[in-house]
Scaffold this active site. Structure first.
Site, short mmCIF file in Angstrom:
data_model
loop_
_atom_site.label_atom_id
_atom_site.label_comp_id
_atom_site.label_asym_id
_atom_site.label_seq_id
_atom_site.Cartn_x
_atom_site.Cartn_y
_atom_site.Cartn_z
N GLN A 131 84.61 95.12 18.87
CA GLN A 131 85.84 94.83 18.79
C GLN A 131 86.71 94.60 19.96
O GLN A 131 87.03 95.61 20.29
CB GLN A 131 86.60 95.54 17.42
N GLY A 132 87.08 93.13 20.36
CA GLY A 132 87.98 93.18 21.53
C GLY A 132 89.20 92.77 21.36
O GLY A 132 89.57 91.46 21.44
N TYR A 133 89.68 93.49 20.94
CA TYR A 133 91.33 93.59 20.64
C TYR A 133 92.18 94.17 21.92
O TYR A 133 92.93 93.36 22.67
CB TYR A 133 91.94 94.35 19.51
N SER A 134 92.02 95.74 21.85
CA SER A 134 93.00 96.27 23.06
C SER A 134 92.88 95.88 24.43
O SER A 134 91.84 95.40 24.64
CB SER A 134 92.79 97.78 22.83
N SER A 166 84.86 100.09 21.40
CA SER A 166 83.78 100.83 21.06
C SER A 166 82.50 100.26 20.97
O SER A 166 82.25 99.00 20.27
CB SER A 166 84.17 101.65 19.66
N GLU A 249 89.78 97.64 7.92
CA GLU A 249 89.51 98.61 8.72
C GLU A 249 90.01 99.87 7.88
O GLU A 249 89.45 100.98 7.89
CB GLU A 249 90.47 98.81 9.70
N ASN A 372 99.49 106.97 14.39
CA ASN A 372 100.21 107.59 13.37
C ASN A 372 101.61 106.99 13.11
O ASN A 372 102.31 106.88 12.01
CB ASN A 372 100.48 108.98 13.67
C1 LIG Z 1 88.44 106.64 19.87
C2 LIG Z 1 89.13 104.99 20.09
C3 LIG Z 1 88.13 103.88 19.78
C4 LIG Z 1 88.84 102.61 19.84
N1 LIG Z 1 88.00 101.48 19.63
C5 LIG Z 1 88.61 100.49 19.71
C6 LIG Z 1 87.87 99.22 19.61
O1 LIG Z 1 86.64 99.22 19.39
N2 LIG Z 1 88.20 98.08 19.96
C7 LIG Z 1 89.75 98.09 20.38
O2 LIG Z 1 90.11 96.78 20.42
N3 LIG Z 1 90.38 98.96 20.31
C8 LIG Z 1 89.99 100.23 20.42
N4 LIG Z 1 90.63 101.20 20.47
C9 LIG Z 1 92.11 101.30 20.88
C10 LIG Z 1 93.09 101.31 19.69
O3 LIG Z 1 93.22 100.53 18.98
C11 LIG Z 1 94.48 101.49 20.75
O4 LIG Z 1 94.35 102.50 21.41
C12 LIG Z 1 95.65 101.74 19.59
O5 LIG Z 1 95.74 100.50 19.05
C13 LIG Z 1 96.85 102.43 20.53
O6 LIG Z 1 97.30 101.55 21.54
P1 LIG Z 1 97.54 101.94 23.01
O7 LIG Z 1 96.37 102.87 23.38
O8 LIG Z 1 97.50 100.74 23.80
O9 LIG Z 1 98.72 102.79 22.81
P2 LIG Z 1 100.27 102.08 22.66
O10 LIG Z 1 100.16 100.89 21.71
O11 LIG Z 1 100.65 102.01 24.27
O12 LIG Z 1 101.10 103.55 22.16
C14 LIG Z 1 101.44 104.50 23.10
C15 LIG Z 1 102.46 105.19 22.09
O13 LIG Z 1 103.61 104.75 21.64
C16 LIG Z 1 103.76 104.73 20.09
N5 LIG Z 1 104.01 103.21 19.63
C17 LIG Z 1 103.62 102.13 20.25
N6 LIG Z 1 104.36 100.97 19.39
C18 LIG Z 1 105.29 101.81 18.74
C19 LIG Z 1 106.19 101.28 17.62
N7 LIG Z 1 106.40 99.98 17.50
N8 LIG Z 1 106.84 102.27 16.83
C20 LIG Z 1 106.82 103.54 17.22
N9 LIG Z 1 105.71 104.01 17.99
C21 LIG Z 1 104.92 103.05 18.72
C22 LIG Z 1 102.23 104.93 19.81
O14 LIG Z 1 102.17 105.54 18.44
C23 LIG Z 1 101.81 105.81 20.76
O15 LIG Z 1 101.89 107.04 20.47
C24 LIG Z 1 90.17 102.46 20.35
C25 LIG Z 1 90.93 103.70 20.51
C26 LIG Z 1 90.35 105.08 20.44
C27 LIG Z 1 91.09 106.18 20.67
#
Ligand SMILES: Cc1cc2nc3c(=O)[nH]c(=O)nc-3n(C[C@H](O)[C@H](O)[C@H](O)COP(=O)(O)OP(=O)(O)OC[C@H]3O[C@@H](n4cnc5c(N)ncnc54)[C@H](O)[C@@H]3O)c2cc1C
Length: 394
Positions: A131-134, A166, A249, A372
Site C-alpha cells: 500500500q503506497g499511501y504514506s 509494509s 482496513e 489513536n
Molecule cells: C508498522 C507500520 C506499518 C505501516 N504500513 C504502511 C503501509 O503499508 N502503507 C502506508 O502507506 N503507510 C503505512 N504506515 C504509515 C501509517 O499509515 C502512518 O504512520 C500513520 O498514518 C501516521 O502518519 P505519520 O507517521 O506521518 O504521522 P503524522 O501524521 O505526522 O502524525 C504525528 C502525530 O500527530 C498526530 N496528529 C496528526 N494529525 C492529527 C490531527 N488532525 N488531530 C490530532 N492529532 C493529529 C498523530 O496522531 C501523531 O501522534 C505504517 C505505519 C506503521 C507504524
C-alpha cells in the site's frame, strides 16, 4: 440484541477448525504461529506455499463474492474464519494487503478488466501487494501526498517517495496514491494507480525497525511506469477510492483477531503463574484487567455483528482505537510479568522471544491504520456528530 452465533454458524466454525487441523500439519507444521509482528521475515517461502495451499482449497479471500473467486461469506462467518485461523495458530498472512485492501477496492471501484486481471492472482496468492499511501509529509494528512504521475504515450510516469510501505520488498505490485491533477482542488487532485514493483524506476530501501526486522520500507519512484489503464476510478478520483480502501482496513480480520490476542494473554498468564507474579495483588489486577479488556472487545465485535450494516455502525468505529490501545498495554504487561528476564534474549545469536517482539511491535499498533488521535477524531465527528476539526489552509 442477540449476541450468539446461530447453530449453522457454529457448524461452519467446526468445518473451518477441522480443515485447519487436517492441513496445518505435516509439511506445514513449521509455519504454525510464525510470521506475526516482528517475525514477518520468518519462513517466507514456506508461508507462501501454505497460503497457496489455502487458496487452492478456497480458504483465501473468503469474504469476496463468489463471482470474484471468494466464498461470499457473511461478516459473521468471516469473523468465525479469522477466529479459528488464530486459534489454530495460522501463520501471519503474506497476501493480506491484496486480499483485505486492494481486492475489495477493485470489487467496488475497478473496471471489469482490472477485476479479471488482478483478483484471481490475489486469490491464488500469486501476486503480493503493498500500500503506497504514506509519504514523509503525508501520513494522517494524506491529502498532502506529493508523489506525482503524468500520462505520457499510454503510460503513467511516476516520481516521488513513499515511506513505511509494509511488505514493499516482497511485493509484485503497489497501489499508489499520487498527484495527477496539479491544478485541481486538493481532493480532486489525486489518482489511485496500480504499479508493478519490479522495474528499473523503483528502488526499495528496507527500514530496520525496533524489532531488528524490516516489515516496512522506503520506496522511491524515478520515472517508474505503469500502463494508462491501471488507474482505479477516473484520474482525480483517487481520494474517494483511497478512502474506500481505508474503510476496508477495519474489516472482519480485525474483528476476528481477539483469538490471537487471547493466545498471547494465555502465554502471559502461564508465565505469571510459574514465576509467582500472579500472586502479586497489583499484577493480578492488571492481568484481570487485560482479560476483561479482551471480553469487552469480544462483546463489541458481537454487537457490531448484530447490526444489519456492520461496516458502518457506530460501534465499529471504536474497534481500532480499543484494540490498538489494549494490545499496546498487553506488550507492557508481558514485559512487567517477565521482570528482569524481559531484557534478555533467550536464543543465540541474540534472537528476541515472541513476547519481546510483540512488546516492541505493539508500539506501532496505535499508529498504523490511523493513529489513536485520528481515530478519536473519527469517533467525535462521525459517530458522535461533534463539530468537524478546523482545516488548516495549505
Ligand atoms: C508498522 C507500520 C506499518 C505501516 N504500513 C504502511 C503501509 O503499508 N502503507 C502506508 O502507506 N503507510 C503505512 N504506515 C504509515 C501509517 O499509515 C502512518 O504512520 C500513520 O498514518 C501516521 O502518519 P505519520 O507517521 O506521518 O504521522 P503524522 O501524521 O505526522 O502524525 C504525528 C502525530 O500527530 C498526530 N496528529 C496528526 N494529525 C492529527 C490531527 N488532525 N488531530 C490530532 N492529532 C493529529 C498523530 O496522531 C501523531 O501522534 C505504517 C505505519 C506503521 C507504524
Amino acid at each position: 440484541m442477540d449476541l450468539r452465533f446461530s447453530q449453522e454458524d457454529e457448524g461452519f466454525r467446526a468445518e473451518v477448525a477441522a480443515w485447519l487441523a487436517d492441513n496445518l500439519r505435516g509439511e506445514f507444521a513449521a509455519v504454525r504461529g510464525r510470521g506475526g509482528p516482528g517475525d514477518e521475515h520468518a519462513l517466507f517461502d514456506e508461508r507462501l506455499a501454505w497460503e497457496r495451499h489455502m487458496g487452492r482449497a478456497g480458504w483465501t479471500c473468503v469474504g469476496w463474492p463468489k463471482e470474484h473467486g471468494g466464498r461470499g461469506l457473511s461478516l459473521d462467518r468471516q469473523v468465525i474464519f479469522h477466529e479459528e485461523y488464530a486459534r489454530a495458530g495460522g501463520p501471519g498472512r503474506l497476501g493480506h494487503i491484496g486480499e483485505t485492501l486492494l481486492g475489495p477496492t477493485l470489487i467496488a471501484f475497478g473496471t471489469e478488466e482490472q477485476k479479471k486481471r488482478f483478483l484471481p492472482a490475489i486469490q491464488r496468492v500469486e501476486e503480493l501487494w503493498c500500500q503506497g499511501y504514506s509519504e514523509p509529509n503525508a501520513g494522517s494528512d494524506l491529502a498532502n501526498v506529493q508523489t506525482r504521475a503524468v500520462l505520457e504515450s499510454g503510460h503513467w510516469v511516476l516520481n516521488g517517495q513513499k515511506v513505511w510501505t509494509s511488505g514493499a520488498q516482497w511485493s509484485e505490485w503497489c497501489f499508489v496514491l499520487c498527484r495527477t491533477e496539479p491544478e485541481a482542488p486538493v481532493h480532486q487532485a489525486l489518482s489511485y494507480l496500480l504499479v508493478p514493483m519490479k522495474q528499473k524506476g523503483i528502488e526499495t530501501r528496507a527500514i530496520v525497525q525496533m524489532t531488528g526486522t524490516s516489515e516496512f520500507s522506503e520506496v522511491f519512484f524515478e520515472n517508474a511506469r505503469t500502463p494508462a489503464e491501471n488507474v482505479v476510478g477516473k484520474p482525480g478520483e483517487g481520494w474517494k477510492v483511497a478512502m474506500g480502501t481505508l474503510a476496508f482496513e477495519r474489516g472482519a480480520s480485525t474483528l476476528g483477531q481477539q483469538l490471537s490476542f487471547a493466545n498471547e494473554l494465555e502465554k502471559i498468564f502461564e508465565i505469571a503463574r510459574a514465576n509467582g507474579q500472579a500472586k502479586d495483588p497489583v499484577m493480578r489486577q492488571r492481568l484481570a484487567n487485560a482479560w476483561i479488556g479482551l471480553r469487552i472487545m469480544r462483546y463489541n465485535t458481537l454487537r457490531v455483528l448484530s447490526h444489519e450494516s456492520a461496516e458502518l455502525s457506530r460501534e465499529a468505529m471504536i474497534t481500532k482505537l480499543y484494540w490498538a490501545t489494549w494490545h499496546r498495554e498487553l506488550g507492557k504487561l508481558a514485559m512487567d510479568v517477565l521482570g528482569a528476564r524481559s531484557e534478555i534474549g533467550e536464543e543465540l545469536p541474540y534472537e528476541l522471544t515472541g513476547l519481546q517482539r510483540m512488546f516492541l511491535f505493539t508500539r506501532s499498533d496505535t499508529i498504523y491504520a490511523g493513529t489513536n488521535q485520528i481515530q478519536r477524531n473519527i469517533i467525535a465527528e462521525r459517530a458522535l456528530g461533534m463539530p468537524r476539526e478546523p482545516k488548516v489552509a495549505r
